[in-house]
Design an enzyme around this catalytic site. Structure first.
Site, mmCIF file in Angstrom:
data_model
loop_
_atom_site.group_PDB
_atom_site.id
_atom_site.type_symbol
_atom_site.label_atom_id
_atom_site.label_comp_id
_atom_site.label_asym_id
_atom_site.label_seq_id
_atom_site.Cartn_x
_atom_site.Cartn_y
_atom_site.Cartn_z
ATOM 1 N N HIS A 62 -18.849 -32.982 -12.610
ATOM 2 C CA HIS A 62 -19.646 -31.967 -11.927
ATOM 3 C C HIS A 62 -18.780 -30.720 -11.782
ATOM 4 O O HIS A 62 -17.559 -30.773 -11.983
ATOM 5 C CB HIS A 62 -20.083 -32.468 -10.561
ATOM 6 C CG HIS A 62 -21.066 -33.591 -10.616
ATOM 7 N ND1 HIS A 62 -21.944 -33.845 -9.599
ATOM 8 C CD2 HIS A 62 -21.304 -34.529 -11.564
ATOM 9 C CE1 HIS A 62 -22.694 -34.899 -9.918
ATOM 10 N NE2 HIS A 62 -22.320 -35.334 -11.100
ATOM 11 N N GLU A 64 -17.783 -29.123 -9.133
ATOM 12 C CA GLU A 64 -16.773 -29.277 -8.091
ATOM 13 C C GLU A 64 -15.647 -30.209 -8.527
ATOM 14 O O GLU A 64 -14.479 -29.937 -8.268
ATOM 15 C CB GLU A 64 -17.414 -29.800 -6.798
ATOM 16 C CG GLU A 64 -18.448 -28.874 -6.198
ATOM 17 C CD GLU A 64 -19.871 -29.098 -6.714
ATOM 18 O OE1 GLU A 64 -20.806 -28.662 -6.032
ATOM 19 O OE2 GLU A 64 -20.048 -29.725 -7.789
ATOM 20 N N SER A 87 -25.567 -26.154 -3.771
ATOM 21 C CA SER A 87 -25.244 -27.116 -2.720
ATOM 22 C C SER A 87 -24.699 -28.396 -3.347
ATOM 23 O O SER A 87 -25.293 -28.936 -4.284
ATOM 24 C CB SER A 87 -26.500 -27.424 -1.898
ATOM 25 O OG SER A 87 -26.223 -28.389 -0.916
ATOM 26 N N CYS A 89 -23.848 -32.110 -4.378
ATOM 27 C CA CYS A 89 -24.528 -33.405 -4.324
ATOM 28 C C CYS A 89 -23.721 -34.344 -3.427
ATOM 29 O O CYS A 89 -22.636 -34.015 -2.952
ATOM 30 C CB CYS A 89 -24.670 -33.973 -5.734
ATOM 31 S SG CYS A 89 -23.093 -34.499 -6.458
ATOM 32 N N CYS A 92 -20.126 -35.047 -4.805
ATOM 33 C CA CYS A 92 -19.175 -33.959 -4.568
ATOM 34 C C CYS A 92 -18.932 -33.750 -3.072
ATOM 35 O O CYS A 92 -17.814 -33.420 -2.665
ATOM 36 C CB CYS A 92 -19.658 -32.682 -5.248
ATOM 37 S SG CYS A 92 -19.675 -32.854 -7.056
#
Length: 155
Positions: A62, A64, A87, A89, A92
């Site tokens: 991802h 992040e 935002s 998940c 993360c």
């Protein structure tokens, strides 16, 4: 949780620009346009990255996590700020809590409302910018790639 110094809007938007550039790079590679960056307590860019689930055929990459990995080992993550275009998940968000990242700057939560409320409940400072460019980038992507988006969010 060690709270970093207050973040002014100009700095938050400047840091978000790094994450947006990463999201655009991911989109240009045929991936999902979510970008992120990890900043140190002193404002130093530690790492940046983007969602590469499609490009790497790896569901764990991802935005992040890519930025986090690019930052390398840190003695501590207290006082750091994760900046993300969307935002985070639950995966993360868990990483943020696991490593004690103090603040998350979020470009938008209109297209996906992840775990940022939970993070706030556990002492992580949340800065939600409601950035129109981030919303537009995700809205356009979701409209053109609904199956890929649903795969990404686990639907």
């Amino acid at each position: 949780m060690n709270t970093p110094d207050p973040l002014d809007q100009a700095t938050a938007r400047s840091w978000l620009a790094t994450a947006v550039a990463e999201a655009r790079a991911g989109l240009a590679e045929g991936g999902i346009p979510i970008g992120a960056a990890l900043y140190g307590a002193d404002g130093t860019l530690l790492g940046r990255g983007h969602n590469r689930r499609v490009q790497d055929d790896d569901p764990s990459v991802h935005g992040e996590t890519d930025a986090f990995r690019a930052a390398g080992r840190q003695r501590s993550y207290r006082g750091t700020t994760m900046v993300t275009t969307l935002s985070p998940c639950w995966y993360c968000s868990g990483m943020v809590r696991q490593f004690g990242i103090s603040r998350v700057v979020i470009g938008e939560a209109a297209t996906f409302h992840g775990g940022h409320d939970w993070l706030a409940e556990h002492g992580v400072e949340i800065v939600l910018l409601d950035d129109p460019e981030c919303v537009r980038m995700m809205t356009d992507f979701i409209e053109k790639n609904p199956a890929l988006w649903n795969e990404d969010i686990g639907d």
